[in-house]
Design a protein around this motif. Structure first.
Motif, PDB file in Angstrom:
ATOM      1  N   LYS A 184      -8.084   5.218  -1.184  1.00 14.08           N
ATOM      2  CA  LYS A 184      -6.941   4.374  -1.511  1.00 14.08           C
ATOM      3  C   LYS A 184      -6.295   3.829  -0.239  1.00 14.08           C
ATOM      4  O   LYS A 184      -5.837   2.678  -0.208  1.00 14.08           O
ATOM      5  CB  LYS A 184      -5.920   5.157  -2.323  1.00 14.08           C
ATOM      6  CG  LYS A 184      -6.394   5.512  -3.727  1.00 14.08           C
ATOM      7  CD  LYS A 184      -5.337   6.293  -4.501  1.00 14.08           C
ATOM      8  CE  LYS A 184      -5.821   6.641  -5.901  1.00 14.08           C
ATOM      9  NZ  LYS A 184      -4.802   7.387  -6.682  1.00 14.08           N
ATOM     10  N   ALA A 185      -6.260   4.646   0.807  1.00 12.76           N
ATOM     11  CA  ALA A 185      -5.698   4.194   2.078  1.00 12.76           C
ATOM     12  C   ALA A 185      -6.533   3.054   2.660  1.00 12.76           C
ATOM     13  O   ALA A 185      -6.005   2.048   3.127  1.00 12.76           O
ATOM     14  CB  ALA A 185      -5.616   5.351   3.069  1.00 12.76           C
ATOM     15  N   VAL A 186      -7.851   3.209   2.620  1.00 16.68           N
ATOM     16  CA  VAL A 186      -8.752   2.165   3.117  1.00 16.68           C
ATOM     17  C   VAL A 186      -8.573   0.883   2.308  1.00 16.68           C
ATOM     18  O   VAL A 186      -8.476  -0.216   2.868  1.00 16.68           O
ATOM     19  CB  VAL A 186     -10.218   2.634   3.059  1.00 16.68           C
ATOM     20  CG1 VAL A 186     -11.162   1.483   3.400  1.00 16.68           C
ATOM     21  CG2 VAL A 186     -10.447   3.797   4.014  1.00 16.68           C
ATOM     22  N   ASP A 187      -8.497   1.026   0.991  1.00 18.59           N
ATOM     23  CA  ASP A 187      -8.346  -0.145   0.128  1.00 18.59           C
ATOM     24  C   ASP A 187      -7.009  -0.856   0.357  1.00 18.59           C
ATOM     25  O   ASP A 187      -6.902  -2.071   0.151  1.00 18.59           O
ATOM     26  CB  ASP A 187      -8.447   0.260  -1.347  1.00 18.59           C
ATOM     27  CG  ASP A 187      -9.848   0.702  -1.737  1.00 18.59           C
ATOM     28  OD1 ASP A 187     -10.799   0.380  -0.989  1.00 18.59           O
ATOM     29  OD2 ASP A 187      -9.992   1.388  -2.769  1.00 18.59           O
ATOM     30  N   GLY A 188      -6.007  -0.096   0.805  1.00 18.08           N
ATOM     31  CA  GLY A 188      -4.689  -0.684   1.013  1.00 18.08           C
ATOM     32  C   GLY A 188      -4.483  -1.266   2.386  1.00 18.08           C
ATOM     33  O   GLY A 188      -3.414  -1.801   2.689  1.00 18.08           O
ATOM     34  N   ALA A 189      -5.489  -1.172   3.248  1.00 22.69           N
ATOM     35  CA  ALA A 189      -5.380  -1.687   4.613  1.00 22.69           C
ATOM     36  C   ALA A 189      -6.282  -2.894   4.792  1.00 22.69           C
ATOM     37  O   ALA A 189      -7.130  -3.198   3.951  1.00 22.69           O
ATOM     38  CB  ALA A 189      -5.748  -0.592   5.615  1.00 22.69           C
ATOM     39  N   GLU A 190      -6.107  -3.574   5.910  1.00 20.58           N
ATOM     40  CA  GLU A 190      -6.911  -4.754   6.210  1.00 20.58           C
ATOM     41  C   GLU A 190      -7.374  -4.714   7.657  1.00 20.58           C
ATOM     42  O   GLU A 190      -6.762  -4.067   8.514  1.00 20.58           O
ATOM     43  CB  GLU A 190      -6.099  -6.034   5.972  1.00 20.58           C
ATOM     44  CG  GLU A 190      -5.653  -6.239   4.531  1.00 20.58           C
ATOM     45  CD  GLU A 190      -4.823  -7.501   4.363  1.00 20.58           C
ATOM     46  OE1 GLU A 190      -4.518  -8.156   5.395  1.00 20.58           O
ATOM     47  OE2 GLU A 190      -4.469  -7.844   3.219  1.00 20.58           O
ATOM     48  N   GLY A 191      -8.465  -5.424   7.938  1.00 16.79           N
ATOM     49  CA  GLY A 191      -8.933  -5.626   9.309  1.00 16.79           C
ATOM     50  C   GLY A 191      -9.213  -4.334  10.054  1.00 16.79           C
ATOM     51  O   GLY A 191      -9.825  -3.399   9.531  1.00 16.79           O
TER      52      GLY A 191
END
Length: 254
Positions: A184-191
Motif C-alpha cells: 500500500k505504501a508503494v502504491d501510494g508513492a510516486e517516482g
C-alpha cells in the motif's frame, strides 16, 4: 518565541535535523530546529545561561532526575503549541541517554492520547521506537498501536506513514501484514519515493519476519517486561529473532 537564549548547536546535529526534516519523519518550523537539535543532545530546550550550566552539571553527574525536572519546568512554562514538542524531547531522552524506559513509555502514552488526530506526531513517535538505534528497549506493541492510529489520522494517504505501519507489523513478527501494508505504501508513492519503498517490500517478501519476543518495557497485554540483556524466548523451529536495525532502513517520504 521565548526570549531565553538557545544553546549553541554543533553543526553535526544541525545536519541530522535537516536530514530528519527532509525525510518528513518530523515536521516543524525553522524556529523549532534548535528545539529538536537540543533534544538530540539530550538536554532541555529553552535555556538561559544559568539553566545551561545547571544542565551541564546534571549531565556530568548523571543526575537524570534533575534534568527531567528542568524539562518539566520548561514544559509548564512553554506556550501550549510548544508543549507537545517538548514532551517528545523528554520521551526521546528517557528512552536513550537517561535509560528510563518505563518513564519514557509513560510519556509516550501521554503523547499518544493527546495526539490521536496528529498523524505526523504519531508517525514520529512510532518510528522513533522502531528505528532509533539508541533505543535499548523497544515497546513494539506500543509502536504498532501508534502506527495504526497514524494511518487512521492520515486517512491512509501518506506513504511514509504506511511504511511505518508495515515496519511495525514486521517487527511484530507478522510477515503477511508487513507485506500488505508495504504494498500500500508503494502504491501510494510516486517516482523515486516509490522505488525506495520497494526496497523494504523486497526484504519483507524474501526474508523471515522476526520471532515475536518481549522487546518491551511496558507490555500492553499485562505480561511481565523483559530485563535488558534477557535472551528472547523462542520455540523449536522458530527463526532467530532479528536484532534492532535488521529490518530495512525506512525510505524518505515523497
Amino acid at each position: 518565541m521565548s526570549t531565553r537564549l538557545f544553546c549553541l548547536v554543533p553543526q553535526a546535529n544541525v545536519d541530522r535535523i535537516r536530514n530528519l526534516r527532509a525525510s518528513r519523519r518530523i515536521s516543524f518550523s525553522a524556529a523549532g530546529v534548535a528545539t529538536i537539535a537540543i533534544a538530540i543532545l539530550g538536554g532541555s530546550t529553552w535555556l538561559d545561561f544559568r539553566s545551561r550550566e545547571m544542565l551541564a552539571t546534571a549531565r556530568k553527574d548523571g543526575n537524570w532526575d534533575a534534568i527531567v525536572k528542568m524539562i518539566d519546568e520548561d514544559i509548564a512554562a512553554a506556550p501550549e503549541r510548544q508543549q507537545s514538542r517538548l514532551k517528545m524531547e523528554k520521551f526521546m531522552m528517557l528512552l536513550t541517554d537517561a535509560k528510563m524506559p518505563e518513564k519514557g513509555y509513560a510519556v509516550g502514552r501521554e503523547i499518544f492520547e493527546s495526539s490521536k488526530d496528529d498523524a505526523m506526531t504519531l508517525n514520529q513517535l512510532a518510528w522513533f521506537v522502531l528505528d532509533d538505534k539508541r533505543v535499548a528497549q523497544r515497546d513494539i506493541p506500543f509502536a504498532l498501536e501508534v502506527a495504526k492510529q497514524a494511518v487512521t489520522a492520515s486517512k491512509g494517504e501518506d506513504a511514509a506513514i504506511l511504511d511505518t505501519l508495515a515496519r511495525a507489523w514486521w517487527e511484530s513478527g507478522d510477515k503477511a501484514k508487513a507485506i500488505e501494508w508495504q504494498k500500500k505504501a508503494v502504491d501510494g508513492a510516486e517516482g523515486d519515493a516509490a522505488d525506495e519503498l520497494r526496497s523494504p517490500l523486497q526484504k519483507y517478501e524474501s526474508g523471515e519476519a522476526p520471532t515475536p519476543t518481549k522487546k518491551t518495557s511496558l507490555r500492553l497485554d499485562g505480561e511481565p517486561a523483559s530485563k535488558p540483556g534477557d535472551a528472547p524466548a523462542t520455540k523449536p523451529g522458530d527463526a532467530p529473532a532479528a536484532k534492532p536495525g535488521d529490518a530495512p532502513t525506512a525510505p524518505r517520504a515523497p
